[in-house]
Scaffold this motif. Structure first.
Motif, PDB file in Angstrom:
ATOM      1  N   GLY A  57      -9.806   4.888   6.357  1.00 12.47           N
ATOM      2  CA  GLY A  57      -9.216   4.138   5.249  1.00 12.47           C
ATOM      3  C   GLY A  57      -9.967   4.203   3.950  1.00 12.47           C
ATOM      4  N   THR A  58     -10.965   5.065   3.840  1.00 12.24           N
ATOM      5  CA  THR A  58     -11.733   5.159   2.597  1.00 12.24           C
ATOM      6  C   THR A  58     -11.312   6.369   1.776  1.00 12.24           C
ATOM      7  OG1 THR A  58     -13.493   6.418   3.673  1.00 12.24           O
ATOM      8  CG2 THR A  58     -13.723   4.011   3.620  1.00 12.24           C
ATOM      9  N   LEU A  59     -11.487   6.260   0.467  1.00 18.80           N
ATOM     10  CA  LEU A  59     -11.254   7.350  -0.469  1.00 18.80           C
ATOM     11  C   LEU A  59     -12.576   7.700  -1.132  1.00 18.80           C
ATOM     12  CD1 LEU A  59      -8.053   6.067  -2.322  1.00 18.80           C
ATOM     13  CD2 LEU A  59      -8.131   7.642  -0.390  1.00 18.80           C
ATOM     14  N   ARG A  60     -12.773   8.975  -1.407  1.00 20.76           N
ATOM     15  CA  ARG A  60     -13.926   9.405  -2.177  1.00 20.76           C
ATOM     16  C   ARG A  60     -13.456  10.359  -3.277  1.00 20.76           C
ATOM     17  NH1 ARG A  60     -19.141  10.351   1.898  1.00 20.76           N
ATOM     18  NH2 ARG A  60     -19.432   8.139   2.370  1.00 20.76           N
ATOM     19  N   CYS A  61     -14.033  10.168  -4.447  1.00 25.91           N
ATOM     20  CA  CYS A  61     -13.670  11.017  -5.583  1.00 25.91           C
ATOM     21  C   CYS A  61     -14.889  11.842  -5.976  1.00 25.91           C
ATOM     22  CB  CYS A  61     -13.212  10.145  -6.757  1.00 25.91           C
ATOM     23  SG  CYS A  61     -12.608  11.120  -8.169  1.00 25.91           S
ATOM     24  N   PHE A  62     -14.691  13.150  -6.044  1.00 20.85           N
ATOM     25  CA  PHE A  62     -15.769  14.079  -6.387  1.00 20.85           C
ATOM     26  C   PHE A  62     -15.445  14.752  -7.714  1.00 20.85           C
ATOM     27  CE2 PHE A  62     -15.566  13.731  -1.810  1.00 20.85           C
ATOM     28  CZ  PHE A  62     -16.905  13.629  -1.418  1.00 20.85           C
ATOM     29  N   SER A  63     -16.471  14.935  -8.541  1.00 19.05           N
ATOM     30  CA  SER A  63     -16.315  15.709  -9.775  1.00 19.05           C
ATOM     31  C   SER A  63     -17.013  17.043  -9.605  1.00 19.05           C
ATOM     32  CB  SER A  63     -16.898  14.945 -10.959  1.00 19.05           C
ATOM     33  OG  SER A  63     -18.311  14.958 -10.904  1.00 19.05           O
ATOM     34  N   ASP A  64     -16.994  17.880 -10.631  1.00 21.94           N
ATOM     35  CA  ASP A  64     -17.669  19.165 -10.530  1.00 21.94           C
ATOM     36  C   ASP A  64     -19.177  19.021 -10.570  1.00 21.94           C
ATOM     37  OD1 ASP A  64     -17.773  18.353 -13.131  1.00 21.94           O
ATOM     38  OD2 ASP A  64     -17.336  20.306 -14.004  1.00 21.94           O
ATOM     39  N   LYS A  65     -19.652  17.805 -10.837  1.00 18.80           N
ATOM     40  CA  LYS A  65     -21.090  17.583 -10.902  1.00 18.80           C
ATOM     41  C   LYS A  65     -21.597  16.746  -9.721  1.00 18.80           C
ATOM     42  CE  LYS A  65     -21.295  17.909 -15.935  1.00 18.80           C
ATOM     43  NZ  LYS A  65     -21.656  17.212 -17.195  1.00 18.80           N
TER      44      LYS A  65
END
Length: 268
Positions: free
Chosen positions: A257-265
Motif C-alpha cells: 500500500g505504499t507509493l514511492r516517487c523517484f527523480s533522476d537524482k
C-alpha cells in the motif's frame, strides 16, 4: 469534508438503456461480469471487456441546458443519460485478459490480450480483427501499455506503433505493429514476475521503460538495448509504475500500500 458523487450512467444491460424502446430493439440481456473499461476516441465511446467480448458503446450525458429543453415539471426527473452498443469484437479465447486503446488522440486501433496467450489488433473503423499474434507470451498477457500523446514531448508518428505487454512468465515484450511476422522487437527479462499482475510503462521521452517486480524493485530498462539501467528499491512487491508526463520522475506502487516517487537524482 467529502461529498458523495452522483452516478451519471450505469451500464448494466448489454445493448442499451432505452427503456421506452425495449420492445422495438429486441432482447437486451444483462452484462456479463466486466473485467475492464476505458474511455475511447477522445471520450466519444466507452470500451469494456466481458468474457471474450470487447464492446463499444456510444453514450450521452445530458447537460442541465439540454434537460431544461426536454423536460417539463412532470418529466424532468425521468430524463436519464443514455448509452447504446455500436460494435462488439470477439476473441477466439475464453476471456480477454487485458486491452488497451489511446484516448487523447483519434486512433482506430484497439489491442486485446487473450487467455489463449494471443495478442489481437482490432480496427474499429472497419469493424474487424486485422492482426493476430499467437503465443505472444508463455502465459496470457495481463497488461498492455501504449505510448501516450503528451504536450511536453514530440515524437514521430511511428512511435505510436510501439506496444508493451507483460505476463507472469518473467518477461516484458516490446512490439512494433509495423513489423511483419516477427513483431516482437525486444524482450526485457531482468525483473521477476511469476505470480502477480505487474505493471509496465513507457517513459514520455521513449528512451526507457519501467516495470514492477516481485523482488521488491522497480526496473528501468533502456528501450533500445533491452538492458536494465537501474533498480529502484521498494519495501514490497512493486505492482505498478508510472512516469510523470513532464518531469523526470517515476512513481511506484507496492503490495503493502505504499507509493514511492523517484527523480533522476534521488528519491523524493
Amino acid at each position: 469534508g467529502s461529498s458523495k458523487a452522483d452516478v451519471l450512467l450505469t451500464l448494466d444491460k448489454s445493448k442499451h438503456n432505452y427503456k421506452d424502446e425495449e420492445k422495438k430493439l429486441g432482447p437486451n440481456p444483462a452484462l456479463a461480469a466486466v473485467k475492464d473499461a476505458q474511455f475511447y476516441y477522445m471520450d466519444k465511446f466507452i470500451l469494456l471487456s466481458a468474457k471474450n467480448t470487447l464492446s463499444m458503446y456510444k453514450y450521452h450525458i445530458y447537460t442541465d441546458t439540454e434537460k431544461a429543453k426536454l423536460a417539463t415539471d412532470l418529466t424532468k426527473l425521468q430524463i436519464s443519460n443514455k448509452y447504446k452498443s455500436v460494435a462488439t469484437f470477439d476473441m477466439d479465447a475464453q476471456s480477454i485478459t487485458a486491452f488497451a486503446c489511446v484516448n487523447n488522440f483519434w486512433s482506430n486501433i484497439v489491442l486485446c490480450a487473450g487467455s489463449n496467450k494471443s495478442l489481437e489488433v482490432f480496427d474499429v473503423a472497419v469493424g474487424k480483427s486485422v492482426r493476430v499474434i499467437p503465443e505472444a507470451h508463455g502465459r496470457p498477457a495481463h497488461v498492455i501499455a501504449l505510448h501516450s500523446l503528451t504536450p511536453y514531448v514530440s515524437h514521430p508518428n511511428e512511435s505510436y506503433d510501439l506496444v508493451l505487454t507483460a505476463a507472469v512468465d518473467n518477461s516484458v515484450k516490446l512490439w512494433d505493429l509495423r513489423a511483419g511476422d516477427n513483431a516482437c522487437v525486444r524482450v526485457f527479462a531482468s525483473h521477476t514476475n511469476r505470480n502477480q499482475q505487474i505493471g509496465v510503462a513507457f517513459s514520455p521521452c521513449m528512451r526507457f521503460i519501467a516495470s514492477g517486480s516481485e523482488d521488491k524493485n522497480c526496473y528501468v530498462f533502456d528501450i533500445r538495448t533491452g538492458s536494465y539501467l537501474k533498480k529502484l528499491q521498494h519495501s514490497d512487491v512493486v505492482l505498478d509504475v508510472a512516469f510523470h508526463p513532464k518531469k523526470p520522475q517515476l512513481i511506484t506502487a507496492s503490495m503493502n500500500g505504499t507509493l514511492r516517487c523517484f527523480s533522476d537524482k534521488e528519491e523524493v
